[in-house]
Design a protein around this motif. Structure first.
Motif, PDB file in Angstrom:
ATOM      1  N   HIS A  81       0.790  -1.234   0.000  1.00  0.00           N
ATOM      2  CA  HIS A  81       0.000   0.000   0.000  1.00  0.00           C
ATOM      3  C   HIS A  81       0.821   1.283   0.000  1.00  0.00           C
ATOM      4  CE1 HIS A  81      -3.753  -2.170   0.558  1.00  0.00           C
ATOM      5  NE2 HIS A  81      -3.148  -2.889   1.492  1.00  0.00           N
ATOM      6  N   GLY A  82       2.109   1.188   0.296  1.00  0.00           N
ATOM      7  CA  GLY A  82       2.954   2.378   0.329  1.00  0.00           C
ATOM      8  C   GLY A  82       2.719   3.257   1.547  1.00  0.00           C
ATOM      9  N   ILE A  83       2.082   2.728   2.568  1.00  0.00           N
ATOM     10  CA  ILE A  83       1.810   3.461   3.798  1.00  0.00           C
ATOM     11  C   ILE A  83       1.862   2.469   4.952  1.00  0.00           C
ATOM     12  CG2 ILE A  83      -0.692   3.206   3.567  1.00  0.00           C
ATOM     13  CD1 ILE A  83      -1.018   5.968   4.843  1.00  0.00           C
ATOM     14  N   ARG A  84       2.353   2.899   6.086  1.00  0.00           N
ATOM     15  CA  ARG A  84       2.422   2.026   7.259  1.00  0.00           C
ATOM     16  C   ARG A  84       1.013   1.809   7.815  1.00  0.00           C
ATOM     17  NH1 ARG A  84       7.022  -0.036   6.532  1.00  0.00           N
ATOM     18  NH2 ARG A  84       8.723   1.390   6.347  1.00  0.00           N
ATOM     19  N   PRO A  85       0.740   0.643   8.399  1.00  0.00           N
ATOM     20  CA  PRO A  85      -0.593   0.374   8.953  1.00  0.00           C
ATOM     21  C   PRO A  85      -1.048   1.424   9.967  1.00  0.00           C
ATOM     22  CG  PRO A  85       0.661  -1.652   8.875  1.00  0.00           C
ATOM     23  CD  PRO A  85       1.604  -0.534   8.501  1.00  0.00           C
ATOM     24  N   ALA A  86      -0.154   1.886  10.833  1.00  0.00           N
ATOM     25  CA  ALA A  86      -0.537   2.891  11.841  1.00  0.00           C
ATOM     26  C   ALA A  86      -0.944   4.207  11.167  1.00  0.00           C
ATOM     27  CB  ALA A  86       0.608   3.133  12.816  1.00  0.00           C
ATOM     28  N   ALA A  87      -0.212   4.602  10.133  1.00  0.00           N
ATOM     29  CA  ALA A  87      -0.575   5.838   9.419  1.00  0.00           C
ATOM     30  C   ALA A  87      -1.909   5.663   8.706  1.00  0.00           C
ATOM     31  CB  ALA A  87       0.522   6.193   8.415  1.00  0.00           C
ATOM     32  N   HIS A  88      -2.140   4.489   8.174  1.00  0.00           N
ATOM     33  CA  HIS A  88      -3.409   4.199   7.516  1.00  0.00           C
ATOM     34  C   HIS A  88      -4.564   4.288   8.518  1.00  0.00           C
ATOM     35  CE1 HIS A  88      -6.327   2.410   4.817  1.00  0.00           C
ATOM     36  NE2 HIS A  88      -6.587   1.508   5.736  1.00  0.00           N
ATOM     37  N   ARG A  89      -4.370   3.700   9.708  1.00  0.00           N
ATOM     38  CA  ARG A  89      -5.410   3.744  10.735  1.00  0.00           C
ATOM     39  C   ARG A  89      -5.736   5.191  11.128  1.00  0.00           C
ATOM     40  NH1 ARG A  89      -2.675  -0.816  12.725  1.00  0.00           N
ATOM     41  NH2 ARG A  89      -1.525   0.452  14.213  1.00  0.00           N
ATOM     42  N   ARG A  90      -4.702   6.014  11.227  1.00  0.00           N
ATOM     43  CA  ARG A  90      -4.937   7.426  11.590  1.00  0.00           C
ATOM     44  C   ARG A  90      -5.665   8.181  10.481  1.00  0.00           C
ATOM     45  NH1 ARG A  90       0.307   6.740  13.740  1.00  0.00           N
ATOM     46  NH2 ARG A  90       1.237   7.599  11.862  1.00  0.00           N
TER      47      ARG A  90
END
Length: 95
Positions: A81-90
């Motif tokens: 996805h090119g994004i970290r899971p934590a950043a995605h959750r935020r």
């Protein structure tokens, strides 16, 4: 909604309450801050002063999977996805 602002019947995801275990929270913080590090269970446990078995058990209890499984998921999620899971959750509004 209850007096404390929570909604009855809704359960917070485990990762939302991980801060209550400082060892697990520290290991999770390390993985998120430097995901490209060559983390091992021993190196993650050493930082908060925990044993490997204790960290693994407490991490799995809190997050539903052991630390190395979580780290592998996080790396795969980022590659895909090119994004970290934590950043995605935020970034994604809660339902």
């Amino acid at each position: 909604m209850t007096g404390d602002g929570s909604q009855p019947g809704l359960v917070s995801p485990a990762w939302a309450t991980v801060h209550t275990d400082t060892g697990v929270a520290r290991a999770l913080q390390l993985m998120h801050e430097t995901p490209s590090s060559s983390w091992t269970l021993a190196s993650l446990a050493r930082r908060p002063g925990s044993s490997r078995s204790a960290l693994s058990r407490r991490f799995a209890d809190a997050l539903g999977e052991p630390p190395m499984g979580y780290l592998a998921f996080s790396a795969a999620f980022y590659r895909h996805h090119g994004i970290r899971p934590a950043a995605h959750r935020r970034a994604v509004p809660a339902i």
